[in-house]
Motif scaffolding. Structure first.
Motif, PDB file in Angstrom:
ATOM      1  N   THR A 182      -1.657   3.171  -3.925  1.00  0.00           N
ATOM      2  CA  THR A 182      -2.986   2.641  -4.078  1.00  0.00           C
ATOM      3  C   THR A 182      -4.124   3.699  -3.009  1.00  0.00           C
ATOM      4  O   THR A 182      -5.109   3.366  -3.152  1.00  0.00           O
ATOM      5  N   GLU A 183      -3.533   4.985  -2.682  1.00  0.00           N
ATOM      6  CA  GLU A 183      -4.171   5.518  -2.024  1.00  0.00           C
ATOM      7  C   GLU A 183      -5.587   6.667  -3.127  1.00  0.00           C
ATOM      8  O   GLU A 183      -6.623   6.407  -3.149  1.00  0.00           O
ATOM      9  N   ALA A 184      -5.347   6.342  -4.439  1.00  0.00           N
ATOM     10  CA  ALA A 184      -6.121   7.135  -5.138  1.00  0.00           C
ATOM     11  C   ALA A 184      -6.827   5.758  -5.822  1.00  0.00           C
ATOM     12  O   ALA A 184      -7.951   5.881  -6.565  1.00  0.00           O
ATOM     13  N   GLN A 241       1.381   5.920  -1.790  1.00  0.00           N
ATOM     14  CA  GLN A 241       0.657   6.460  -2.621  1.00  0.00           C
ATOM     15  C   GLN A 241      -0.765   6.341  -4.202  1.00  0.00           C
ATOM     16  O   GLN A 241      -1.734   6.962  -4.114  1.00  0.00           O
ATOM     17  N   LEU A 266      -8.082   3.020  -3.281  1.00  0.00           N
ATOM     18  CA  LEU A 266      -8.954   2.877  -2.329  1.00  0.00           C
ATOM     19  C   LEU A 266      -7.635   2.948  -0.922  1.00  0.00           C
ATOM     20  O   LEU A 266      -7.190   2.872  -0.616  1.00  0.00           O
ATOM     21  N   PRO A 267      -8.515   4.280  -0.478  1.00  0.00           N
ATOM     22  CA  PRO A 267      -7.924   5.111   0.793  1.00  0.00           C
ATOM     23  C   PRO A 267      -7.694   4.477   1.773  1.00  0.00           C
ATOM     24  O   PRO A 267      -8.386   3.682   1.799  1.00  0.00           O
ATOM     25  N   ARG A 268      -6.921   4.017   2.776  1.00  0.00           N
ATOM     26  CA  ARG A 268      -6.502   2.747   3.783  1.00  0.00           C
ATOM     27  C   ARG A 268      -7.589   3.692   5.387  1.00  0.00           C
ATOM     28  O   ARG A 268      -8.069   1.998   5.101  1.00  0.00           O
ATOM     29  N   ASP A 269      -8.019   4.449   4.737  1.00  0.00           N
ATOM     30  CA  ASP A 269      -9.406   4.562   5.982  1.00  0.00           C
ATOM     31  C   ASP A 269     -10.522   3.803   4.997  1.00  0.00           C
ATOM     32  O   ASP A 269     -11.256   2.684   5.886  1.00  0.00           O
ATOM     33  N   VAL A 270     -10.982   3.104   4.149  1.00  0.00           N
ATOM     34  CA  VAL A 270     -12.310   3.089   3.894  1.00  0.00           C
ATOM     35  C   VAL A 270     -12.042   1.410   3.976  1.00  0.00           C
ATOM     36  O   VAL A 270     -12.460   0.851   4.154  1.00  0.00           O
ATOM     37  N   LEU A 316       0.714  -0.799  -0.041  1.00  0.00           N
ATOM     38  CA  LEU A 316       0.078  -0.327  -0.137  1.00  0.00           C
ATOM     39  C   LEU A 316       1.061   1.093  -0.266  1.00  0.00           C
ATOM     40  O   LEU A 316       2.019   1.314   1.205  1.00  0.00           O
ATOM     41  N   GLN A 341     -12.214  -2.979  -6.757  1.00  0.00           N
ATOM     42  CA  GLN A 341     -10.947  -1.583  -6.016  1.00  0.00           C
ATOM     43  C   GLN A 341      -9.533  -3.097  -6.759  1.00  0.00           C
ATOM     44  O   GLN A 341      -8.897  -2.495  -6.372  1.00  0.00           O
TER      45      GLN A 341
END
Length: 242
Positions: free
Chosen positions: A105-107, A103, A109-113, A101, A123
């Motif tokens: 992957t954040e675009a 930067q 699927l954000p890690r908080d989600v 994971l 995803q």
């Protein structure tokens, strides 16, 4: 591969899983890989080209939301995808559930989600597509059982291929919601696929009939705009020709 070598490999894989928890009871329609019947299915399955790399890369998901992450890590390592450095293993490069994971992957699927609700089939495909791989996402509703059986069965007969399934556990009488794990083999005689369940603290690897697995994938995922679950085909450059 000889029956002796197949048996030896099975014993090695099961002895190095890293998890020795008391798992939940399996429904009667599922067959534990480590049972006599499960072992017999593996020994009669030919070829085992896809089984060998993915089984050696077996991972346990590090949190209950990380089934997709563990499946991605297994896939990347099994296909020998160029990996980043990992401080605990320096100077060796390997994918882990921590370094996969970033930067990019954040675009997708954000890690908080991810921590809150896991990941969807689309995803999963999007995260795998960030790497130099051939990725095909198949929603169950867009095909049928026969298409899935042939496509996934053929795919698992070639080294350099991985099939990941997204299915609803309760459809298989398991506990309980959506789940993601790689397939490792298909036994045509029994018409069963082998799921390497990444929640190894909960369930062991199991053999499931093609029809039961397809029905479990052909379920609605409310977190994915009401689309059905399904499967992802992944290939490296060398394994892309079928």
């Amino acid at each position: 591969m000889s029956p002796f070598l197949s048996r030896l490999l099975l014993c090695w894989v099961l002895s190095t899983t890293g998890v020795s928890a008391e798992t939940l009871a399996l429904p009667t329609r599922l067959i534990d890989l480590s049972s006599d019947q499960g072992e017999a299915l593996l020994l009669e399955t030919k070829p085992l080209d896809a089984y060998l790399p993915i089984s050696v890369a077996f991972e346990t998901q590090k949190t209950q939301a990380y089934c997709g992450v563990a499946s991605i890590v297994m896939t990347l390592n099994a296909l020998k995808t160029p990996a980043p450095s990992s401080p605990p293993y320096q100077p060796y490069a390997v994918f882990t559930q921590d370094n996969v994971l970033d930067q990019r992957t954040e675009a997708v699927l954000p890690r908080d989600v991810l921590a809150r609700q896991g990941m969807t089939l689309d995803q999963l495909g999007g995260l795998l597509a960030l790497h130099p791989l051939l990725v095909e996402v198949h929603h169950a509703v867009s095909g049928g059982l026969d298409t899935f059986r042939k496509t996934a069965g053929d795919y698992l007969s070639t080294r350099g291929h991985v099939v990941i399934v997204n299915y609803l556990r309760k459809s298989l009488d398991q506990e309980r919601g959506g789940h993601i794990s790689p397939l490792a083999a298909y036994d045509a005689k029994a018409d069963r696929f082998l799921i390497l369940d990444v929640a190894r603290y909960k369930y062991p690897p199991v053999w499931v009939t093609a029809s039961d697995l397809f029905d479990a994938m052909n379920t609605i995922d409310s977190d994915n705009d009401g689309k059905t679950r399904g499967y992802v085909l992944v290939a490296n450059g060398a394994g892309a020709q079928r």
